[in-house]
Design a protein around this motif. Structure first.
Motif, PDB file in Angstrom:
ATOM      1  N   GLU A   1      26.899  63.160  74.299  1.00 16.31           N
ATOM      2  CA  GLU A   1      25.743  64.046  74.471  1.00 16.31           C
ATOM      3  C   GLU A   1      24.471  63.346  73.974  1.00 16.31           C
ATOM      4  O   GLU A   1      24.501  62.552  73.036  1.00 16.31           O
ATOM      5  CB  GLU A   1      25.984  65.369  73.729  1.00 16.31           C
ATOM      6  CG  GLU A   1      25.000  66.454  74.152  1.00 16.31           C
ATOM      7  CD  GLU A   1      25.379  67.855  73.665  1.00 16.31           C
ATOM      8  OE1 GLU A   1      26.417  68.008  72.999  1.00 16.31           O
ATOM      9  OE2 GLU A   1      24.621  68.791  73.969  1.00 16.31           O
TER      10      GLU A   1
ATOM     11  N   HIS B   1      32.980  69.361  71.005  1.00 14.75           N
ATOM     12  CA  HIS B   1      33.044  70.404  71.990  1.00 14.75           C
ATOM     13  C   HIS B   1      33.007  69.903  73.441  1.00 14.75           C
ATOM     14  O   HIS B   1      32.935  70.721  74.356  1.00 14.75           O
ATOM     15  CB  HIS B   1      31.877  71.377  71.770  1.00 14.75           C
ATOM     16  CG  HIS B   1      30.521  70.695  71.940  1.00 14.75           C
ATOM     17  ND1 HIS B   1      29.510  71.286  72.658  1.00 14.75           N
ATOM     18  CD2 HIS B   1      30.025  69.499  71.540  1.00 14.75           C
ATOM     19  CE1 HIS B   1      28.447  70.501  72.667  1.00 14.75           C
ATOM     20  NE2 HIS B   1      28.728  69.411  71.991  1.00 14.75           N
TER      21      HIS B   1
ATOM     22  N   ASP C   1      29.833  66.086  66.116  1.00 14.57           N
ATOM     23  CA  ASP C   1      29.445  67.507  66.139  1.00 14.57           C
ATOM     24  C   ASP C   1      30.384  68.378  65.305  1.00 14.57           C
ATOM     25  O   ASP C   1      29.971  69.414  64.773  1.00 14.57           O
ATOM     26  CB  ASP C   1      29.460  68.029  67.583  1.00 14.57           C
ATOM     27  CG  ASP C   1      28.178  67.714  68.333  1.00 14.57           C
ATOM     28  OD1 ASP C   1      27.130  67.559  67.685  1.00 14.57           O
ATOM     29  OD2 ASP C   1      28.236  67.627  69.569  1.00 14.57           O
TER      30      ASP C   1
ATOM     31  N   HIS D   1      30.553  60.550  70.815  1.00 19.36           N
ATOM     32  CA  HIS D   1      30.317  61.667  71.740  1.00 19.36           C
ATOM     33  C   HIS D   1      29.138  61.283  72.624  1.00 19.36           C
ATOM     34  O   HIS D   1      28.173  60.692  72.147  1.00 19.36           O
ATOM     35  CB  HIS D   1      30.024  62.891  70.866  1.00 19.36           C
ATOM     36  CG  HIS D   1      29.579  64.138  71.542  1.00 19.36           C
ATOM     37  ND1 HIS D   1      30.032  64.553  72.770  1.00 19.36           N
ATOM     38  CD2 HIS D   1      28.727  65.118  71.106  1.00 19.36           C
ATOM     39  CE1 HIS D   1      29.479  65.716  73.066  1.00 19.36           C
ATOM     40  NE2 HIS D   1      28.678  66.072  72.079  1.00 19.36           N
TER      41      HIS D   1
ATOM     42  N   ASP E   1      21.973  64.071  72.194  1.00 16.55           N
ATOM     43  CA  ASP E   1      21.471  64.145  70.815  1.00 16.55           C
ATOM     44  C   ASP E   1      22.134  63.104  69.915  1.00 16.55           C
ATOM     45  O   ASP E   1      21.640  62.827  68.829  1.00 16.55           O
ATOM     46  CB  ASP E   1      21.600  65.561  70.224  1.00 16.55           C
ATOM     47  CG  ASP E   1      22.988  66.143  70.326  1.00 16.55           C
ATOM     48  OD1 ASP E   1      23.766  65.705  71.188  1.00 16.55           O
ATOM     49  OD2 ASP E   1      23.307  67.053  69.529  1.00 16.55           O
TER      50      ASP E   1
HETATM   51 FE   FE2 Z   1      27.484  67.824  71.346  1.00 17.80          FE
END
Ligand code: FE2
Ligand code: FMN
Ligand code: FE2
Length: 385
Positions: A77, A142, A161, A75, A79
């Protein structure tokens, strides 16, 4: 570092001081960013890079790791991918493995040497020596880029996530208790609920993959997947509980009196309620309630002809999170005029629940208003029967 399975360890970086996630949802105990190290006889892979703000703890935990051949980005993102540039700098032979969508998002977000990025799909397979990396595309849990990584030899599934929780428990595996469920449920409500249908689909996929261990990238891992899978099956099902969530804001006590009365009348009719003060209360309690609730009743006073801004925030957020409740109602109090019901209804335009009643008092609620609240309780109870 925790041992997950033979040759697989968890690097769990707790960020206890973090107060908000996405500057939106308050975190009670912070969160963790998890990465996993998979060691084969020939090669070593890191699953999910960590978060730049907690970089020193991440590198402290992986200090002894001399060799890294692959870094998997499930993913894009920050984080879970924010530390990619620094990790790739420290491990110059490591290749980044990710899917086409995630590759694009990562390259938009940070500067990386593109020649070190390999695009993977469901047909890809990377042999580490006695351990293989396989990938399952799982977009929209997501972001559009999400995927899972699987090691078939140990049946360990890395879901990033998906199935995570904002928790900083100093434990490799999540205990099967109420606090684990509460953390996972709040997380589901905030992050996954807008994609409820996708979540339900990927729960089926996870059951087909049949892992022994589920390793998300927030919170602890699950050594009994059944625990979290059953919870998700209940949360993502179309059926609701006989439960009404009642977020409220009241400057002078009128709207809250109405909310309390309605709650009492609902309880008498077998509908349980969760009342949440949207200014001083716990937003997490509200979010957990709307995972299961069959109806949401917004209770607010009118301020400058609109719903109180604290309520507007809740209505706006609820519309975005798309809870499964089919019904809503509006109650509250005003002084001289304003469009409480219409404004709230307009704000729910994209999630489109059905308005099943409203009671707006002028100043303090009268006997007639209370009678209308009883009738509203009856309507809600009948709809949720
Ligand atoms: Fe995320
Ligand atoms: C800052 C402020 C703005 C208000 N604006 C309106 C308004 O535009 N229209 C209205 O009918 N009442 C307005 N009111 C009156 C409140 O809606 C009214 O007092 C209501 O009964 C308060 O309900 P509560 O006790 O639940 O807060 C306003 C009150 C305050 C304090
Ligand atoms: Fe995340």
């Amino acid at each position: 570092m925790f041992q997950i399975a033979d040759g697989i360890s968890l690097c769990k970086v707790n960020h206890s001081e973090r107060k908000y996630f996405d500057e939106l949802v308050p975190l009670k105990t912070g969160t963790s960013y998890n990465s996993y190290i998979v060691r084969g006889t020939e090669k070593t892979a890191l699953i999910d890079a960590s978060y730049p703000q907690t970089a020193s703890e991440f590198f402290r935990q992986i200090e002894g790791l001399e060799r890294l051949d692959y870094i998997v980005a499930n993913h894009g993102e920050q984080d879970h991918s924010g530390l990619l540039p620094e990790i790739m700098r420290r491990y110059p032979n490591a290749k980044l493995l990710t899917n086409a969508k995630c590759r694009g998002l990562i390259l938009d977000a940070m500067s990386l040497d593109e020649s070190r990025v390999e695009t993977v799909d469901e047909s890809s397979s990377y042999d580490l020596g006695g351990k293989t990396l396989k990938f399952y595309m799982a977009p929209w849990v997501h972001w559009p880029d999400t995927m899972f990584t699987f090691v078939p030899e140990t049946r360990v599934l890395f879901t990033c996530d998906f199935l995570g929780a904002h928790s900083t428990l100093d434990a490799c595996f999540a205990p099967e208790d109420e606090s684990t469920l509460a953390a996972a449920k709040t997380y589901y409500a905030e992050i996954m609920m807008p994609y409820r249908a996708h979540c339900a689909k990927y729960i089926k996929l996870v059951r087909e993959i049949d892992p022994l261990v589920i390793c998300p990238s927030h919170g602890s891992a699950y050594d009994n997947p059944e625990f979290i899978l059953r919870a998700y099956e209940a949360w993502t099902a179309d059926s609701c509980k006989k439960l009404a969530a009642i977020p409220y804001v009241s400057m002078y006590g009128n709207s809250v009196k109405m909310a309390e009365y309605l709650s009492e009348k609902l309880s008498e009719r077998g509908v349980s309620t969760v009342m949440v003060d949207v200014v001083n209360g716990d937003l997490g309690e509200y979010l957990k309630a709307i995972v299961d609730a069959g109806a949401i009743v917004y209770a607010s006073s009118v301020v400058l002809a609109f719903p109180h801004p604290a309520m507007a925030n809740i209505v706006y957020l609820t519309n975005l999170l798309k809870p499964k409740a089919k019904y809503f109602a509006v109650i509250g109090s005003l002084g001289w005029g304003g469009m409480l019901v219409k404004r709230i209804t307009d704000m729910l335009a994209t999630s489109k629940p059905e308005l099943i009643g409203d009671v707006v008092a002028k100043g303090k609620p009268t006997a007639e208003d209370f009678a209308r609240l009883s009738a509203l309780a009856q309507t809600i109870a009948e709809r949720l029967a």
